[in-house]
Design a protein around this motif. Structure first.
Motif, PDB file in Angstrom:
ATOM      1  N   GLU A  87       0.412  -1.378  -0.173  1.00  0.00           N
ATOM      2  CA  GLU A  87       0.019  -0.088  -0.281  1.00  0.00           C
ATOM      3  C   GLU A  87       0.642   1.481  -0.205  1.00  0.00           C
ATOM      4  N   THR A  88       0.522   2.197  -0.645  1.00  0.00           N
ATOM      5  CA  THR A  88       1.498   3.590  -0.817  1.00  0.00           C
ATOM      6  C   THR A  88       0.484   4.555   0.139  1.00  0.00           C
ATOM      7  N   ALA A  95       5.719   6.467  -1.874  1.00  0.00           N
ATOM      8  CA  ALA A  95       6.596   4.742  -2.017  1.00  0.00           C
ATOM      9  C   ALA A  95       7.657   4.805  -2.155  1.00  0.00           C
ATOM     10  N   ASP A  98      10.153   9.542  -2.065  1.00  0.00           N
ATOM     11  CA  ASP A  98      10.424  10.369  -0.105  1.00  0.00           C
ATOM     12  C   ASP A  98      10.711   9.138   0.357  1.00  0.00           C
ATOM     13  N   ASP A  99      10.562   8.510   0.797  1.00  0.00           N
ATOM     14  CA  ASP A  99       9.496   7.417   1.957  1.00  0.00           C
ATOM     15  C   ASP A  99       9.653   6.078   1.110  1.00  0.00           C
ATOM     16  N   THR A 101      10.241   2.493   2.452  1.00  0.00           N
ATOM     17  CA  THR A 101      10.291   1.920   3.259  1.00  0.00           C
ATOM     18  C   THR A 101       9.402   0.391   3.155  1.00  0.00           C
ATOM     19  N   ALA A 102       8.626   0.819   2.206  1.00  0.00           N
ATOM     20  CA  ALA A 102       7.385  -0.088   2.173  1.00  0.00           C
ATOM     21  C   ALA A 102       8.061  -1.049   1.189  1.00  0.00           C
ATOM     22  N   LEU A 104      10.753  -1.318   0.261  1.00  0.00           N
ATOM     23  CA  LEU A 104      12.211  -1.560   0.382  1.00  0.00           C
ATOM     24  C   LEU A 104      12.309  -3.502   1.297  1.00  0.00           C
ATOM     25  N   LEU A 105      11.607  -2.724   2.736  1.00  0.00           N
ATOM     26  CA  LEU A 105      10.661  -3.977   3.141  1.00  0.00           C
ATOM     27  C   LEU A 105      10.636  -5.625   2.391  1.00  0.00           C
ATOM     28  N   GLU A 108      13.057  -6.886   0.395  1.00  0.00           N
ATOM     29  CA  GLU A 108      13.942  -8.268   1.198  1.00  0.00           C
ATOM     30  C   GLU A 108      13.500  -9.391   1.931  1.00  0.00           C
ATOM     31  N   ASP A 109      11.871  -8.662   2.049  1.00  0.00           N
ATOM     32  CA  ASP A 109      10.872 -10.165   2.290  1.00  0.00           C
ATOM     33  C   ASP A 109      11.069 -11.654   1.371  1.00  0.00           C
ATOM     34  N   ARG A 112      14.376 -12.993   0.428  1.00  0.00           N
ATOM     35  CA  ARG A 112      14.370 -14.545   1.960  1.00  0.00           C
ATOM     36  C   ARG A 112      13.129 -15.285   1.516  1.00  0.00           C
TER      37      ARG A 112
ATOM     38  N   PRO B  19      11.138   9.650   6.526  1.00  0.00           N
ATOM     39  CA  PRO B  19      11.101   8.266   5.862  1.00  0.00           C
ATOM     40  C   PRO B  19      11.224   7.009   6.218  1.00  0.00           C
ATOM     41  N   SER B  20      10.051   6.317   7.688  1.00  0.00           N
ATOM     42  CA  SER B  20      10.480   5.170   7.263  1.00  0.00           C
ATOM     43  C   SER B  20       9.019   4.251   7.691  1.00  0.00           C
ATOM     44  N   GLY B  21       8.641   5.107   6.625  1.00  0.00           N
ATOM     45  CA  GLY B  21       7.156   3.832   5.926  1.00  0.00           C
ATOM     46  C   GLY B  21       5.756   3.728   6.451  1.00  0.00           C
ATOM     47  N   HIS B  23       4.031   6.481   5.968  1.00  0.00           N
ATOM     48  CA  HIS B  23       3.371   6.808   4.979  1.00  0.00           C
ATOM     49  C   HIS B  23       2.172   6.332   4.427  1.00  0.00           C
ATOM     50  N   ALA B  24       2.180   4.642   4.528  1.00  0.00           N
ATOM     51  CA  ALA B  24       0.952   4.525   3.728  1.00  0.00           C
ATOM     52  C   ALA B  24       0.302   3.409   5.268  1.00  0.00           C
ATOM     53  N   ARG B 136      10.224  -2.245  12.050  1.00  0.00           N
ATOM     54  CA  ARG B 136      11.244  -2.545  10.901  1.00  0.00           C
ATOM     55  C   ARG B 136      12.071  -1.034  10.318  1.00  0.00           C
ATOM     56  N   ARG B 140      15.171   0.509  10.988  1.00  0.00           N
ATOM     57  CA  ARG B 140      16.309   1.391   9.923  1.00  0.00           C
ATOM     58  C   ARG B 140      16.761   2.623   9.951  1.00  0.00           C
ATOM     59  N   LEU B 261      -6.824   1.937   0.471  1.00  0.00           N
ATOM     60  CA  LEU B 261      -5.037   2.951   0.473  1.00  0.00           C
ATOM     61  C   LEU B 261      -4.255   2.953   1.649  1.00  0.00           C
ATOM     62  N   ARG B 263      -2.240   0.685   4.757  1.00  0.00           N
ATOM     63  CA  ARG B 263      -1.966  -1.098   4.781  1.00  0.00           C
ATOM     64  C   ARG B 263      -2.287  -1.355   6.294  1.00  0.00           C
TER      65      ARG B 263
END
Lengths: 264, 264
Positions: A87-88, A95, A98-99, A101-102, A104-105, A108-109, A112, B19-21, B23-24, B136, B140, B261, B263
């Motif tokens: 989701e953004t 997404a 600027d950020d 994170t979602a 990138l995670l 990574e998932d 993995r 920017p740590s996620g 916003h979603a 998570r 980061r 919209l 998460r």
């Protein structure tokens, strides 16, 4: 369905690709472009063309729904579990830039859960012409336009059109129906891009699909060889304004008054 | 190098642009609206969160900071003394989570107890998943900004072995690492939750954008009488157990939707 997505083995990695993931992870490839230009379809084409030899995962960034993820899952080009939606928060450009994170995670998932993967394709939510991926998220990016959006779009430029690693002019099979000269559109794009790569694509044209396929393999090969450097198309590409004195480069570095369309 | 004031750290963490996620996420607002909460009830709903689930999160952060032996609580809020005077041992640097010892024992065991207490107070899997995703993102950030802080090393080591920690626990470690007082960690948690929902509200419902700003402050004010009590939490058992069953139910229903919209 999933039976078209065989479990790849390390031996199936193309011999032309040096090493086995020396970067320690998959190549992350962004696909951006306005709504409806065929980003999901392009990803399905990549999966179809390379699914036999590369281990691929896909992340979609839909704005309102998980429609794109469902489209790709139903296309039967990849194990549905290798396709994830994030989701953004109604900000697809945030997404991917600027950020991140979602995303990138999620990348990574995926890596993995299906280790090892060769390629993770991240599809941006359809946004406007200014949305590009941050190099913090992707190693390379494709910007997609389609002929039905108008032959003049490529000429208008913008960061994705001008400086994405690859510009795809999609749906060339529609050109006769919408009165667009594909050759002219590609030439305009090549000029706007100072001859960076452009592929005129139709998923029904095998030659163009082969061109796309070899571009992806080329980037992957350079990525694995450590020779690929992620490029930032930038928020707005500097561009040249012709005038009687020979013109000047408009860098946008100091132009806060500029009114760039924003799709909030 | 001089350190930033703890208030500056709090402002950084509370900034929606961080920017740590975040916003979603909508802090359970989108699930609530889709579940039938009328917009007119949002102010009361925000106050409800500020005095229930936000205090669970806040208490979790405070206890984490205290048990990891950080500085949270060393800045005594006026009128509150007892738990803020507990002595803090310094966590020696170590690579494995079991080798890291805080005043309450090995960091991994401490974190297990805090996480168990938090999870018991957060019954909806959808909310626990969302909190771990946010955790998570925070981790980061923490690893980048305070890589050498013993608290951050402890949660990083825990994450590598036991999996993602919820945001409140990561926040607690950051509070410990940066000297954020227990009371301010509580206020930060309450504010961040309310502001996240307020920002999401503007994307979901047409409103004068300044209206929810008032609601955020009203929610913060409603929580203020609880701040000293929550700031004194010293053990996992002390963490408030003030739940919101309707929110949990809405969160579970929301997690199954294909059109959203946010998460969570």
């Amino acid at each position: 369905m999933p039976d078209t997505a065989p479990e790849s083995t390390p031996e199936s990695t193309p011999e032309s690709l040096p090493g086995s993931r020396p970067a320690g992870r998959a190549l992350r490839l962004g696909v951006a472009g306005p709504v409806g230009v065929g980003k999901s379809s392009l990803i399905a084409t990549i999966c179809r063309a390379l699914g036999e030899e590369l281990r691929i995962g896909v992340i979609t960034n839909d704005i309102y729904t998980d429609e794109d993820a469902r489209f790709l899952r139903s296309a039967g080009v990849l194990d549905p579990e290798r396709i994830r939606a994030v989701e953004t928060g109604a900000c697809p450009h945030t997404a991917i830039r600027d950020d991140v994170t979602a995303n990138l995670l999620a990348a990574e998932d995926l890596e993995r859960d299906f280790d090892p993967l060769d390629l993770v394709v991240i599809e941006s939510g359809g946004d406007n012409l200014t949305a590009t991926f941050s190099p913090a998220l992707v190693d390379a990016q494709i910007f997609v336009l389609d002929v039905a959006g108008g032959g003049d779009v490529a000429r208008k430029g913008g960061p994705g059109i001008g400086r994405a690693d690859l510009l795809v002019v999609n749906k060339t099979d529609l050109a006769p129906h919408v009165g667009v000269d594909v050759g002219r559109m590609v030439a305009d794009a090549a000029a706007a891009r100072e001859n960076r790569a452009v592929v005129a694509l139709s998923r029904r044209d095998e030659e163009s699909v082969a061109e796309l396929r070899s571009w992806v393999l080329g980037v992957l090969g350079r990525f694995r060889a450590g020779a690929h450097v992620a490029q930032d198309p930038g928020p707005m590409a500097p561009h040249f304004h012709a005038d009687e004195d020979g013109g000047y480069v408009h860098s946008h570095d100091d132009a806060p008054a500029h009114d760039h369309a924003h799709a909030h | 190098m001089t350190s930033p004031h703890a208030l500056s750290v709090a402002m950084l963490l509370a900034d929606a642009r961080l920017p740590s996620g975040g916003h979603a996420h909508s802090a359970s607002l989108e699930p609530a609206l889709l579940g039938g909460l009328p917009v007119a009830a949002v102010p009361a709903w925000l106050i409800g969160r500020a005095t229930t689930v936000s205090l669970v999160e806040a208490g979790t952060a405070v206890v984490t900071a205290r048990l990891l032996g950080g500085a949270a609580g060393t800045t005594t809020p006026a009128g509150a003394v007892p738990a803020d005077t507990i002595p803090h041992a310094t966590i020696p640097h170590a690579t494995g989570p079991d080798g890291v010892r805080g005043p309450a024992g090995p960091a991994s065991a401490v974190l297990d107890r805090v996480v168990d207490a938090w999870a018991a107070r957060t019954p909806a899997p959808a909310l626990r998943d969302a909190a771990r995703l946010l955790g998570r993102g925070y981790l980061r950030l923490a690893r980048t900004l305070w890589p050498d802080a013993p608290e951050v090393r402890a949660i990083t080591a825990y994450d590598a072995v036991r999996g993602p920690l919820p945001r409140a626990v990561v926040l607690g470690a950051v509070a410990g690492a940066t000297g954020l007082s227990a009371a301010d960690a509580v206020r930060l948690t309450v504010y961040d939750d309310a502001q996240t929902a307020a920002a999401a509200l503007l994307k979901l419902e047409p409103l004068d954008p300044l209206t929810p700003a008032r609601w955020v402050l009203e929610a913060c004010a409603a929580a203020e009488p609880q701040v000293p009590r929550v700031a004194l939490c010293a053990t996992p058992e002390d963490i408030p157990a003030s739940g919101s069953p309707q929110t949990e139910g809405w969160a579970e229903a929301h997690a199954l939707l294909s059109q959203r919209l946010f998460r969570a």
